[in-house]
Structures are given as structure tokens and as C-alpha cells.
Scaffold this active site. Structure first.
Site: not given
Ligand code: GLU
Length: 444
Positions: A124, A164
């Protein structure tokens, strides 16, 4: 495994990282029995190795705003665990972003991504940049400055960021443009791209759609259906939009959405052009939901959360810890039957405890919202094959993946009294996959 000892150690090492410690405690306390069934995990110190990220990059992001003033933000990428595939997870741009929040999100992502059945590790990143009120030019310059640092650490087989909160198609476009220029390659290094340069159909809808596919199965497993149920949704961004769209299509009635300014209660139901309007509202970047009430003649309740309304289903779609003990008490008093997090860690531990105590169906974010990252995984596959699948194919795969996640939750989450503890099921299923991969690959 001695959870209390491990938690004390982590608290001493990472004081004040409350969200991260909360996420770790939730996982460790639910996997304890499964962990102890495997003495080889303890011997290889899997828990101790899993709770610390592989590495964290922190960098400065200087950029120039429209007035010509220099602004300085912080940028981060947390590469948490890549035992089953490249680090994968979104970027969050929000003033609240700090290391604790990104570590909690990265940690959750490990298990969520494992549950998707696709080969993706957990990561992340993000920045404390506040997109609210910024011009398009400012967002572009910020994204470019951010990527001039981040590009060194990522790659289509190494680490694949996405969106996100505060990072949607526009931001991914600007980030991708700068990456492409610096790395001199066109690859699937970011997901959530626009369709013209490698994006996948259904990706914008996927988190909400996947969430509703999961909720439908929860209800059917309990012998009921989603049709004609009333639903409270929080948030009004991309996730809330996709959830409202699919819930309405399934015959349910969505009566709330919310923003930082309060919530909308629309007794007639939020459907059709009212759902489309959410995207328009979001695009203004003022981050307020109240204009909906003026436009459609609905109720706006300032400074409150939607959980005080009487509904059958509650779907947190905004951010972490957005539904607390008091909210849970109100929902239970009003007869809620199902609470499913489409946001990450949407409920506080106290709220979850109450739902489980009262045998309310409770779906944790890492299972319910996994459709988003799963479809990102499908975007990576399409990019690697240099093809694009039609919407029906992506949607069919998303459906299958959500069913598989639901089945995993049933397999590991059914209590002796028949109650399905989806949190326990999701944590154990995700953990076992990652732990076995780590074990097979030695101490690295
Ligand atoms: N931010 C999204 C999540 O919390 C998607 C992450 C992504 O597609 O890599 O899973």
C-alpha cells in the site's frame, strides 16, 4: 503463538500506530487455533515475520501550486509481503495518511489478495496530499512529482500500485504517464488505468459489484434474499457508486449515502440518475454530499452517520473505523440483519464484537471488498497477455472469485453453533495460503 507478548512487542516498537496494531490484533486473535495446529509455523516464526513489512519507502514530494507557491508533501510505499506474488495494493491521497494507516492497509491487503485466488502479494502507499479543492493542473503536477520518486521501487513484476481514496482514474493516468516516461516502458505497472491504455472493463465498478455479489451469497446462505431489502451505504465515491448500482439492480433499495458533512436519507431510494449524480458530485472535489438533497429533494442530516437509520443491511463504503460501538448498537436495535464492509476495516473491534455476539451476519472488508483488487489482478493478466477481455468475461471471473472467497469463509468460519464467523473464515483462509508459501520458500 503468544499473541499478547507479540502485541506488546509491536506496541513497544511502533508506539501510536493504532490502526496498524488494530489490524494485526484482529488477524492474530482469529487465526490462533489454526496457527497452533501447525507447529512448523511457530518454528519458522511465521507470525513474527508476517507482521513486519518487508520494507517501507518514505519520500518527499515537492511541487508548485497554481499560485506559484512551493508545497511539500510526504509520499510512502509499504511493501508488506510478496510470498505469493508481486506487491499489490492501492495508493491513498488524503490528509489523514500516515504510516500507521498505510501499514494497516498493506497488512490487510496481504490476506485480501491471497483470498482472491490470484498471485498477488500485499502493499500500500500514498501521500498526505489533500486533493480537495485542487485544480486539475495541481493534481497532475503532484502526481508527476510523486512518481518521480516512486518509479524506482515499482514494476509490473515487482510492485503494482492502483487507486484508493483520493486516487481514481485521473490520478492513475497522470501517475502512469510519468512512470512510462521515466521507465521507458509500457506495462501493467499500475492498475485502474483508463481503457485506452490498458485498463480493464468493470474495474471502476468492481469493488462495489464484488461486494454485492458477496452480500447476496451471505443472505442466500442464511436462507433469505437481497430483493426488497433496504440498504444504508456510507460514502459517495467510486465504491459507494458501484455498490448502489449493483444493489439497485438486484432489487434492493438504497436509502442513504454520506460525506464528511453528513448523510443523505432518500426514502424514495437512490437509483437511476441519482446514482450517476454521485460521480458528478465527486468530480467537483469539494467532498460534500449535501448538494444531493437540494437536487433531489431528499433529507440531509448534517454531521451524522447513516447508521442511525432503520435498514436491513448496512454497507460501510467510506473509510476505516467509520462504524463504531454506538452505531452498531443503533443498527442492532433497529433490526439490521447484515453488515458488510466494502471499505477497509470499516467497523471498530467493539462494533464487530457486538455484531458477532448478536449473531448478525458480518462480512469483513478483506473478503467483501476483494473484488476491486481481484479485478486489478485481472487487469494485470490482460496487460501481460496484451489483450483485453470483454466486460462479460471480466464480470464472470469477478463473480467466480467472490464465490470462491465466500466458500473459503464458510470452510474456515463456521462455528460449532452454526454461526458463520466470516471474519475468522477470511483471516484463516488468507493466512494459511500466505503462511504455507512463506514456509515453502525458507527464511528470507
Ligand atoms: N485500494 C483497493 C483495495 O483496497 C484496490 C487495490 C488495487 O486494486 O490494487 O483493495
Amino acid at each position: 503463538m503468544n499473541i499478547e507478548k507479540l502485541m506488546q512487542l509491536l506496541e513497544a516498537k511502533h508506539p501510536g500506530e493504532t490502526e496498524y496494531l488494530q489490524a494485526v490484533h484482529e488477524v492474530l486473535s482469529t487465526i490462533e487455533d489454526a496457527y497452533n495446529d501447525h507447529p512448523e509455523f511457530e518454528k519458522a516464526k511465521i507470525a513474527e515475520r508476517l507482521v513486519e513489512p518487508d520494507r517501507i519507502f518514505t519520500f518527499k514530494v515537492p511541487w508548485v501550486d497554481d499560485r506559484g507557491d512551493v508545497q511539500v508533501n510526504l509520499g510512502y510505499r509499504v511493501q508488506f509481503n510478496n510470498a505469493i506474488g508481486p506487491y499489490k495494493g492501492g495508493l491513498r491521497f488524503h490528509p489523514s495518511v500516515n504510516l500507521s494507516i498505510l501499514k494497516f492497509l498493506g497488512f490487510e491487503q496481504i490476506f485480501k489478495n491471497a483470498l482472491t485466488t490470484l498471485p498477488m502479494g500485499g502493499g500500500k502507499g500514498g501521500s498526505d496530499f489533500n486533493p480537495k479543492g485542487k485544480s486539475d493542473g495541481e493534481v497532475m503536477r503532484f502526481c508527476q512529482a510523486f512518481m518521480t520518486e516512486l518509479w524506482r521501487y515499482i514494476g509490473p513484476e515487482t510492485d503494482v500500485p492502483a487507486g484508493d481514496i483520493g486516487v481514481g482514474g485521473r490520478e492513475v493516468g497522470y501517475l502512469y504517464g510519468m512512470y512510462r516516461k521515466l521507465a521507458r516502458e509500457n506495462s501493467g505497472v499500475l492498475t485502474g488505468k483508463n481503457l485506452e491504455f490498458g485498463g480493464s472493463l468493470i474495474r471502476p465498478e468492481a469493488t462495489g459489484f464484488g461486494g454485492l455479489y458477496f452480500v447476496k451469497q451471505m443472505l442466500e446462505t442464511a436462507g433469505t434474499s437481497i430483493k426488497d431489502k433496504t440498504i444504508a451505504i456510507s460514502g459517495f465515491g467510486n465504491v459507494a457508486w458501484g455498490a448502489a448500482l449493483k444493489a439497485t439492480e438486484m432489487g434492493a433499495k438504497v436509502v442513504t449515502i454520506s460525506g464528511p458533512d453528513g448523510y443523505i436519507y432518500d426514502e424514495a431510494g437512490i437509483s437511476g440518475q441519482k446514482i450517476d449524480y454521485m460521480l458528478e458530485l465527486r468530480a467537483t472535489c469539494n467532498d460534500i454530499v449535501s448538494p444531493y438533497a437540494e437536487k433531489f429533494g431528499a433529507n440531509f442530516v448534517p454531521d451524522k452517520r447513516p447508521w442511525e437509520q432503520k435498514v436491513d443491511i448496512a454497507l460501510p463504503c467510506a473509510t476505516q473505523n467509520e462504524l463504531n460501538e454506538e452505531d452498531a448498537q443503533l443498527l442492532i436495535k433497529n433490526g439490521v440483519m447484515c453488515v458488510a464492509e466494502i471499505s477497509n476495516m470499516g467497523c471498530t473491534p467493539e462494533a464487530i464484537e457486538l455484531f458477532i455476539y448478536h449473531k448478525i451476519m458480518y462480512g469483513p472488508g478483506k473478503a467483501v471488498n476483494a473484488g476491486g483488487v481481484a479485478t486489478s489482478g485481472l487487469e494485470m493478466t490482460q496487460n501481460a497477455m496484451h489483450i483485453s477481455w470483454p466486460a462479460q468475461e471480466v464480470d464472470a471471473r469477478l463473480h467466480l472469485i467472490m464465490s470462491e472467497i465466500h466458500a473459503q469463509c464458510l470452510k474456515y468460519g463456521r462455528d460449532s453453533n452454526g454461526y458463520i464467523n466470516y471474519m475468522k473464515g477470511a483471516n484463516i483462509a488468507g493466512f494459511l495460503k500466505v503462511a504455507k508459501a512463506m514456509l515453502a520458500q525458507g527464511v528470507i
